[in-house]
Design an enzyme around this catalytic site. Structure first.
Site, PDB file in Angstrom:
ATOM      1  CD  GLN A  98      73.568  39.134  65.823  1.00  0.00           C
ATOM      2  OE1 GLN A  98      72.857  38.710  64.906  1.00  0.00           O
ATOM      3  NE2 GLN A  98      73.808  38.439  66.938  1.00  0.00           N
ATOM      4  CG  HIS A 100      72.196  40.611  60.033  1.00  0.00           C
ATOM      5  ND1 HIS A 100      72.759  39.469  60.569  1.00  0.00           N
ATOM      6  CD2 HIS A 100      71.296  41.047  60.948  1.00  0.00           C
ATOM      7  CE1 HIS A 100      72.211  39.219  61.751  1.00  0.00           C
ATOM      8  NE2 HIS A 100      71.326  40.175  62.004  1.00  0.00           N
ATOM      9  CD  GLU A 135      67.783  40.779  63.080  1.00  0.00           C
ATOM     10  OE1 GLU A 135      68.002  41.064  64.270  1.00  0.00           O
ATOM     11  OE2 GLU A 135      68.279  39.791  62.506  1.00  0.00           O
ATOM     12  CG  HIS A 265      71.545  44.382  65.782  1.00  0.00           C
ATOM     13  ND1 HIS A 265      71.961  44.294  64.456  1.00  0.00           N
ATOM     14  CD2 HIS A 265      71.025  43.153  66.071  1.00  0.00           C
ATOM     15  CE1 HIS A 265      71.694  43.097  63.989  1.00  0.00           C
ATOM     16  NE2 HIS A 265      71.129  42.380  64.948  1.00  0.00           N
ATOM     17  NE  ARG A 284      77.775  35.186  66.191  1.00  0.00           N
ATOM     18  CZ  ARG A 284      77.556  34.329  65.194  1.00  0.00           C
ATOM     19  NH1 ARG A 284      78.476  34.162  64.259  1.00  0.00           N
ATOM     20  NH2 ARG A 284      76.431  33.646  65.145  1.00  0.00           N
TER      21      ARG A 284
END
Length: 435
Positions: A98, A100, A135, A265, A284
């Protein structure tokens, strides 16, 4: 200041032992437990459970008085919402491949899908909010992941070592253009191959990997073992091939991995503390039965090759606090180890930062004493919610060894003119660094 009970997410890839062990519950648990959420995410809020008020979701506590709980700096920057989500993540099996979106991509995508009339819970929805999702993962056990596109020259070495004739065409594509555009071309081709070709290509690649591993003479042992494991779980998934293009990363406890927008990642195995911007936007690329939007994924992906060292946050130590430094404006995470005996580490630490904070206890217990108020004891597996309007606190070790993680909003700290400040250790061993 309230004690928080986290929300357990029972995803299939989770562990039956890690989170239960942290919380002191019997193991194995009845079902896999993948994540323990400490935050106010709309999909699942932690709950305030102490005796200082009625039990209620943290999201309701914040919405009742956002300025008092979050502080003016945080609400001005991020609105009436806690801008980060803190988790304990326990992966027994690989998560999906996935990435972001950036803040701009998230806003544009959210508005575009709203204009199309897509429901927020629609299966084919990509953008469930207008926020980005950088993240940070900090390992608490040995932790493995795939993260970012590897240097194409190293990938060419790997593909040549496999000696799989079915890969020759793609090897030629990358060798002819060993840069981000070559990576884009190969990745795009693999994700859009007809299923019949995937069914032939993946087994051939797996057979080649087994042959190389059997010879025992390869610098790519970890990469090929991961390839075989993914191929066993997802035999007809192009994400298995995509793993050949990515860095294989291993973290020891205490090491961190920062994932910015566009970074492809997949977490593979291990337990860690994860903090992210409070968003649910995920594109994804494989290793999952969930929705995959290939054109949108390709639009937001960053194909620039990255060295794993460039994804490692720098760490600043202030007494008993290790601060993981990232560019994310929504969160700052630090690790604190206290020693109740006072022999190896500081036994107490004082926090006086503005804005909202969450202290999540991983082992032992802490006693938190406000300047004027009743102390609270927080055991392992629970957390403490501290608001902007709460007084300064002193955190004491309530066991011989205590480890907790501290999450805060750096924009609030910066607005107070103390962007680099952290906790100040007190006691005889105040200057002791965390291992």
């Amino acid at each position: 200041m309230r004690i928080l009970e986290g929300l357990v997410r029972p995803y299939a890839w989770g562990s039956r032992t890690a989170i239960a062990s942290i919380q002191g519950r019997p193991v194995p648990s009845a079902h896999p437990e993948a994540e323990l959420w400490f935050g106010s995410h709309p999909a699942g809020s932690a709950r305030c459970v102490d005796e200082s008020g009625p039990e209620q979701p943290l999201v309701d506590v914040i919405s009742a008085d956002p300025v008092s709980t979050l502080g003016p700096a945080s609400t001005e920057a991020f609105g009436d919402r806690l801008p980060f989500l803190l988790k304990i993540l326990a992966a027994e099996e690989p998560l999906s491949l996935q990435a972001h979106p950036s803040a701009e991509q998230a806003r544009e995508g959210f508005e575009r899908e709203n204009a199309r009339g897509l429901a927020l819970d629609a299966r084919d929805r990509n953008y469930r909010d207008p926020w980005h999702k950088p993240e940070l993962m900090v390992a608490t056990t040995p932790f493995d992941a795939l993260a970012g596109f590897r240097d194409p020259h190293k990938t060419i070495e790997l593909l040549r070592e496999l000696q799989v004739s079915e890969l020759d065409h793609y090897l030629g594509m990358l060798a002819g253009q060993p840069d981000s555009e070559g990576l884009r071309a190969v990745f795009t081709t693999w994700l859009t191959l007809p299923e019949a070709m995937i069914r032939r290509l993946v087994p051939a690649v797996l057979h080649g990997a087994v042959e190389v591993l059997a010879q025992g003479r390869t610098q790519f042992t970890a990469e090929l073992r991961t390839l075989c494991e993914l191929g066993e779980d997802y035999p007809n998934d192009p994400g298995v091939l995509a793993s050949l293009l990515l860095n294989r990363v291993h973290l020891e406890p205490g090491q961190g991995l920062y994932l910015p927008a566009g970074n492809l990642h997949a977490y593979l195995r291990g337990t860690g503390v994860e903090i992210m911007a409070n968003s649910d936007n995920v594109l994804r690329g494989g290793l999952t039965p969930k929705h995959i939007d290939v054109p949108e994924l390709l639009r937001i992906l960053d194909f620039t090759p990255v060295d794993p060292a460039d994804l490692t946050p720098s760490v600043r130590t202030l007494g008993a606090e290790q601060i993981y430094l990232t560019p994310a404006p929504e969160f700052r995470l630090s690790r604190v180890e206290l020693d109740g005996t006072g022999l190896r580490h500081a036994s107490s630490i004082c926090f006086d930062m503005p804005g909202p904070q969450i202290l999540s206890v991983l082992s032992g217990a802490i006693e938190v004493r406000p300047v004027d108020g009743t102390p609270l004891t927080v055991p392992a597996g629970r957390a403490l919610w501290i608001t902007d309007s709460d007084p300064d606190v002193i955190v004491h070790a309530a066991s011989s060894r205590t480890v907790f993680y501290r999450a805060l909003v750096p924009v609030a700290v910066s607005s107070a003119g103390d962007a680099e400040a952290g906790g100040v250790a007190v006691g005889e061993h105040a200057s002791a660094a965390v291992d």
